[in-house]
Design a protein around this motif. Structure first.
Motif, PDB file in Angstrom:
ATOM      1  N   ASP A  55       1.004 -60.327  18.742  1.00  0.00           N
ATOM      2  CA  ASP A  55       1.149 -59.097  18.088  1.00  0.00           C
ATOM      3  C   ASP A  55      -0.360 -58.754  17.089  1.00  0.00           C
ATOM      4  OD1 ASP A  55       3.328 -57.905  18.595  1.00  0.00           O
ATOM      5  OD2 ASP A  55       4.503 -59.146  17.838  1.00  0.00           O
ATOM      6  N   ASP A  56      -0.806 -58.520  16.468  1.00  0.00           N
ATOM      7  CA  ASP A  56      -1.496 -57.915  15.019  1.00  0.00           C
ATOM      8  C   ASP A  56      -2.381 -59.431  15.009  1.00  0.00           C
ATOM      9  OD1 ASP A  56      -1.234 -55.144  16.201  1.00  0.00           O
ATOM     10  OD2 ASP A  56      -1.198 -54.904  13.481  1.00  0.00           O
ATOM     11  N   VAL A  57      -1.638 -60.089  14.542  1.00  0.00           N
ATOM     12  CA  VAL A  57      -1.276 -61.432  14.239  1.00  0.00           C
ATOM     13  C   VAL A  57      -2.602 -62.031  15.656  1.00  0.00           C
ATOM     14  CG1 VAL A  57      -1.368 -63.859  13.933  1.00  0.00           C
ATOM     15  CG2 VAL A  57      -0.313 -61.598  12.512  1.00  0.00           C
ATOM     16  N   GLY A  58      -2.274 -62.505  17.190  1.00  0.00           N
ATOM     17  CA  GLY A  58      -2.503 -62.860  17.618  1.00  0.00           C
ATOM     18  C   GLY A  58      -3.964 -62.237  18.212  1.00  0.00           C
ATOM     19  N   VAL A  59      -3.675 -60.893  17.692  1.00  0.00           N
ATOM     20  CA  VAL A  59      -5.306 -60.252  18.149  1.00  0.00           C
ATOM     21  C   VAL A  59      -6.508 -60.371  17.820  1.00  0.00           C
ATOM     22  CG1 VAL A  59      -5.983 -57.966  18.741  1.00  0.00           C
ATOM     23  CG2 VAL A  59      -3.829 -58.378  18.948  1.00  0.00           C
ATOM     24  N   LEU A  60      -5.992 -60.603  15.830  1.00  0.00           N
ATOM     25  CA  LEU A  60      -7.106 -60.945  15.181  1.00  0.00           C
ATOM     26  C   LEU A  60      -7.319 -62.806  15.154  1.00  0.00           C
ATOM     27  CD1 LEU A  60      -5.804 -59.493  11.885  1.00  0.00           C
ATOM     28  CD2 LEU A  60      -7.124 -58.670  13.004  1.00  0.00           C
ATOM     29  N   ASN A  61      -6.312 -63.174  15.815  1.00  0.00           N
ATOM     30  CA  ASN A  61      -6.844 -64.745  15.703  1.00  0.00           C
ATOM     31  C   ASN A  61      -7.391 -64.823  16.842  1.00  0.00           C
ATOM     32  OD1 ASN A  61      -5.298 -66.589  13.378  1.00  0.00           O
ATOM     33  ND2 ASN A  61      -3.860 -66.571  15.007  1.00  0.00           N
ATOM     34  N   TYR A  62      -7.380 -63.788  18.486  1.00  0.00           N
ATOM     35  CA  TYR A  62      -8.372 -63.521  19.019  1.00  0.00           C
ATOM     36  C   TYR A  62      -9.780 -63.307  18.865  1.00  0.00           C
ATOM     37  CZ  TYR A  62     -10.402 -61.473  23.548  1.00  0.00           C
ATOM     38  OH  TYR A  62     -11.210 -60.830  24.392  1.00  0.00           O
ATOM     39  N   ALA A  63      -9.926 -62.317  17.739  1.00  0.00           N
ATOM     40  CA  ALA A  63     -11.256 -62.170  17.369  1.00  0.00           C
ATOM     41  C   ALA A  63     -11.748 -63.379  16.546  1.00  0.00           C
ATOM     42  CB  ALA A  63     -11.273 -60.098  16.298  1.00  0.00           C
ATOM     43  N   TYR A  64     -10.889 -63.845  15.939  1.00  0.00           N
ATOM     44  CA  TYR A  64     -11.388 -65.127  14.791  1.00  0.00           C
ATOM     45  C   TYR A  64     -11.601 -66.208  16.114  1.00  0.00           C
ATOM     46  CZ  TYR A  64     -10.669 -68.942  11.630  1.00  0.00           C
ATOM     47  OH  TYR A  64     -11.177 -70.047  10.464  1.00  0.00           O
ATOM     48  N   HIS A  99     -24.504 -62.643  10.074  1.00  0.00           N
ATOM     49  CA  HIS A  99     -23.087 -61.741  10.153  1.00  0.00           C
ATOM     50  C   HIS A  99     -21.931 -62.367  10.963  1.00  0.00           C
ATOM     51  CE1 HIS A  99     -26.280 -58.107  10.716  1.00  0.00           C
ATOM     52  NE2 HIS A  99     -26.155 -58.555   8.687  1.00  0.00           N
ATOM     53  N   GLU A 100     -21.939 -63.324  11.593  1.00  0.00           N
ATOM     54  CA  GLU A 100     -20.944 -63.615  12.192  1.00  0.00           C
ATOM     55  C   GLU A 100     -20.301 -65.150  11.524  1.00  0.00           C
ATOM     56  OE1 GLU A 100     -20.327 -62.766  15.063  1.00  0.00           O
ATOM     57  OE2 GLU A 100     -22.746 -62.463  16.136  1.00  0.00           O
ATOM     58  N   ILE A 101     -20.975 -65.588  10.116  1.00  0.00           N
ATOM     59  CA  ILE A 101     -19.983 -65.914   9.570  1.00  0.00           C
ATOM     60  C   ILE A 101     -19.136 -64.908   8.651  1.00  0.00           C
ATOM     61  CG2 ILE A 101     -20.794 -67.424   7.466  1.00  0.00           C
ATOM     62  CD1 ILE A 101     -22.759 -68.799   8.974  1.00  0.00           C
ATOM     63  N   ILE A 102     -19.960 -64.904   8.350  1.00  0.00           N
ATOM     64  CA  ILE A 102     -19.192 -63.151   7.382  1.00  0.00           C
ATOM     65  C   ILE A 102     -17.622 -62.506   8.143  1.00  0.00           C
ATOM     66  CG2 ILE A 102     -19.307 -60.521   6.752  1.00  0.00           C
ATOM     67  CD1 ILE A 102     -21.912 -61.441   4.963  1.00  0.00           C
ATOM     68  N   HIS A 103     -18.476 -62.072   9.253  1.00  0.00           N
ATOM     69  CA  HIS A 103     -17.185 -62.168  10.117  1.00  0.00           C
ATOM     70  C   HIS A 103     -15.974 -62.795  11.077  1.00  0.00           C
ATOM     71  CE1 HIS A 103     -20.023 -58.435  12.608  1.00  0.00           C
ATOM     72  NE2 HIS A 103     -19.756 -58.455  11.586  1.00  0.00           N
ATOM     73  N   ARG A 104     -16.981 -64.435  10.360  1.00  0.00           N
ATOM     74  CA  ARG A 104     -15.329 -65.637  10.827  1.00  0.00           C
ATOM     75  C   ARG A 104     -14.657 -65.215   9.179  1.00  0.00           C
ATOM     76  NH1 ARG A 104     -17.989 -70.403  10.096  1.00  0.00           N
ATOM     77  NH2 ARG A 104     -18.353 -70.706   8.248  1.00  0.00           N
ATOM     78  N   GLU A 105     -15.693 -65.721   7.998  1.00  0.00           N
ATOM     79  CA  GLU A 105     -14.898 -65.538   7.186  1.00  0.00           C
ATOM     80  C   GLU A 105     -13.505 -64.741   6.459  1.00  0.00           C
ATOM     81  OE1 GLU A 105     -14.802 -69.234   5.485  1.00  0.00           O
ATOM     82  OE2 GLU A 105     -15.110 -69.372   7.623  1.00  0.00           O
ATOM     83  N   PHE A 106     -14.233 -63.698   6.922  1.00  0.00           N
ATOM     84  CA  PHE A 106     -13.507 -62.484   6.195  1.00  0.00           C
ATOM     85  C   PHE A 106     -11.461 -62.475   7.384  1.00  0.00           C
ATOM     86  CE2 PHE A 106     -11.491 -57.984   8.153  1.00  0.00           C
ATOM     87  CZ  PHE A 106     -11.740 -57.788   7.008  1.00  0.00           C
ATOM     88  N   LEU A 107     -12.630 -62.544   8.959  1.00  0.00           N
ATOM     89  CA  LEU A 107     -10.709 -63.169  10.039  1.00  0.00           C
ATOM     90  C   LEU A 107     -10.400 -64.364   9.504  1.00  0.00           C
ATOM     91  CD1 LEU A 107     -12.345 -62.197  12.833  1.00  0.00           C
ATOM     92  CD2 LEU A 107     -10.636 -60.696  11.778  1.00  0.00           C
ATOM     93  N   ARG A 108     -10.894 -65.078   8.879  1.00  0.00           N
ATOM     94  CA  ARG A 108     -10.035 -66.433   8.648  1.00  0.00           C
ATOM     95  C   ARG A 108      -9.056 -65.750   7.579  1.00  0.00           C
ATOM     96  NH1 ARG A 108     -11.393 -71.641   7.963  1.00  0.00           N
ATOM     97  NH2 ARG A 108     -13.529 -71.528   8.513  1.00  0.00           N
ATOM     98  N   THR A 109      -9.906 -65.372   6.177  1.00  0.00           N
ATOM     99  CA  THR A 109      -8.944 -64.725   5.425  1.00  0.00           C
ATOM    100  C   THR A 109      -8.039 -64.060   5.579  1.00  0.00           C
ATOM    101  OG1 THR A 109     -10.681 -65.197   3.749  1.00  0.00           O
ATOM    102  CG2 THR A 109      -9.662 -63.727   2.869  1.00  0.00           C
ATOM    103  N   ALA A 110      -8.307 -62.744   6.212  1.00  0.00           N
ATOM    104  CA  ALA A 110      -7.061 -62.024   6.360  1.00  0.00           C
ATOM    105  C   ALA A 110      -6.557 -62.220   7.253  1.00  0.00           C
ATOM    106  CB  ALA A 110      -7.549 -60.587   7.279  1.00  0.00           C
ATOM    107  N   LEU A 111      -6.152 -63.385   7.343  1.00  0.00           N
ATOM    108  CA  LEU A 111      -5.327 -64.012   8.594  1.00  0.00           C
ATOM    109  C   LEU A 111      -4.576 -64.941   7.513  1.00  0.00           C
ATOM    110  CD1 LEU A 111      -6.606 -64.922  11.946  1.00  0.00           C
ATOM    111  CD2 LEU A 111      -4.623 -63.626  12.187  1.00  0.00           C
ATOM    112  N   GLY A 112      -4.999 -65.641   6.438  1.00  0.00           N
ATOM    113  CA  GLY A 112      -4.791 -66.268   5.724  1.00  0.00           C
ATOM    114  C   GLY A 112      -3.702 -67.551   6.843  1.00  0.00           C
ATOM    115  N   GLY A 113      -2.012 -67.903   6.498  1.00  0.00           N
ATOM    116  CA  GLY A 113      -1.496 -69.119   6.695  1.00  0.00           C
ATOM    117  C   GLY A 113      -1.265 -69.097   8.123  1.00  0.00           C
ATOM    118  N   ASP A 114      -1.736 -67.893   8.732  1.00  0.00           N
ATOM    119  CA  ASP A 114      -1.377 -67.809  10.146  1.00  0.00           C
ATOM    120  C   ASP A 114      -3.065 -67.401  10.990  1.00  0.00           C
ATOM    121  OD1 ASP A 114       1.225 -66.434  10.304  1.00  0.00           O
ATOM    122  OD2 ASP A 114       0.640 -64.686   9.527  1.00  0.00           O
ATOM    123  N   ALA A 115      -3.907 -68.392  10.791  1.00  0.00           N
ATOM    124  CA  ALA A 115      -5.081 -68.246  11.180  1.00  0.00           C
ATOM    125  C   ALA A 115      -5.353 -69.755  12.129  1.00  0.00           C
ATOM    126  CB  ALA A 115      -5.940 -68.268  10.083  1.00  0.00           C
TER     127      ALA A 115
END
Length: 230
Positions: A55-64, A99-115
């Motif tokens: 689901d959305d967690v998987g897609v965000l981890n894909y982007a991460y 920019h790429e570091i910001i994207h990476r860290e944003f997604l890591r934070t958004a995912l939290g324990g699901d990263a």
């Protein structure tokens, strides 16, 4: 933050216990883990890798995962710059890296324990000393990233995540255009047939295509089998 939660990990610490129990139809944790281990050993080529999830967690981890790859790539580019790099090029590549570091860290934070965990990456096949070769690799990464976001957008259910993904992919497209201009200044290379289809729309790639394309650079095997397809 997420309505979907990945369960406690099992099977080498990467795949959700409840998912395997449901698939295998078992009722006890012990039986489930035994069956899980057998399934991984016999059929699953991702032993020791990471499971992106569903689901959305998987897609965000894909982007991460992809942002981890890009951030590490540009960090290496600037750590071992190619011969003849100019101050202007250094600044441009530094901006992209940041920019790429910001994207990476944003997604890591958004995912939290699901990263997913930080990936082991391997750029040993790339010649960072060769300007043309490494910028061509950068172009490949950027175009793949844009195609990946374009292909994954339809898989997101939460409209807020789709909005954020749209903002990220627009930045990635700017990166792709900039790298193309460094390779072939003042030409239409940024919008060649490789990236823009005959209908004027950017190319799209599925997670399966993208993960296959980046596999040579990921020491950690990334498993996207649970990602949604529609």
């Amino acid at each position: 933050m997420f309505n979907v939660m990945i369960d406690s990990v099992a099977c080498n610490g990467k795949v959700g216990r409840r998912w395997f129990m449901q698939v295998l139809g078992v009722t006890s944790a012990a039986t489930g883990l035994t069956a899980c281990s057998n399934l991984l050993d016999d059929e699953n080529p991702y032993v020791g890798g990471v499971q992106l999830g569903r689901d959305d967690v998987g897609v965000l981890n894909y982007a991460y995962a992809l942002e981890q790859l890009e951030a590490a790539f540009y960090t290496q580019m600037l750590t071992t710059p190619y011969a003849g790099i100019t101050p202007e090029e250094t600044q441009l590549l530094t901006d992209i890296r940041d920019h790429e570091i910001i994207h990476r860290e944003f997604l890591r934070t958004a995912l939290g324990g699901d990263a997913i965990e930080s990936l082991e990456l391997n750029f040993g096949s790339l010649n960072f000393a060769d300007r043309a070769a490494i910028l061509a690799a950068a172009r490949q990464f950027e175009n793949t990233g844009v195609a990946a976001y374009n292909g994954a957008g339809k898989l997101l259910k939460n409209p807020d995540f789709l909005t954020l993904a749209g903002k990220i992919v627009s930045v990635e497209a700017r990166h792709a255009a900039l790298i193309a201009d460094l390779l072939q200044p003042r030409t239409a290379y940024f919008a060649s047939d490789e990236v823009v289809a005959f209908n004027g729309l950017e190319n799209v790639q599925t997670p399966e295509q993208v993960l296959s394309a980046v596999r040579p650079y990921t020491g950690t095997v990334v498993n996207g089998d649970l990602l949604p397809t529609t």
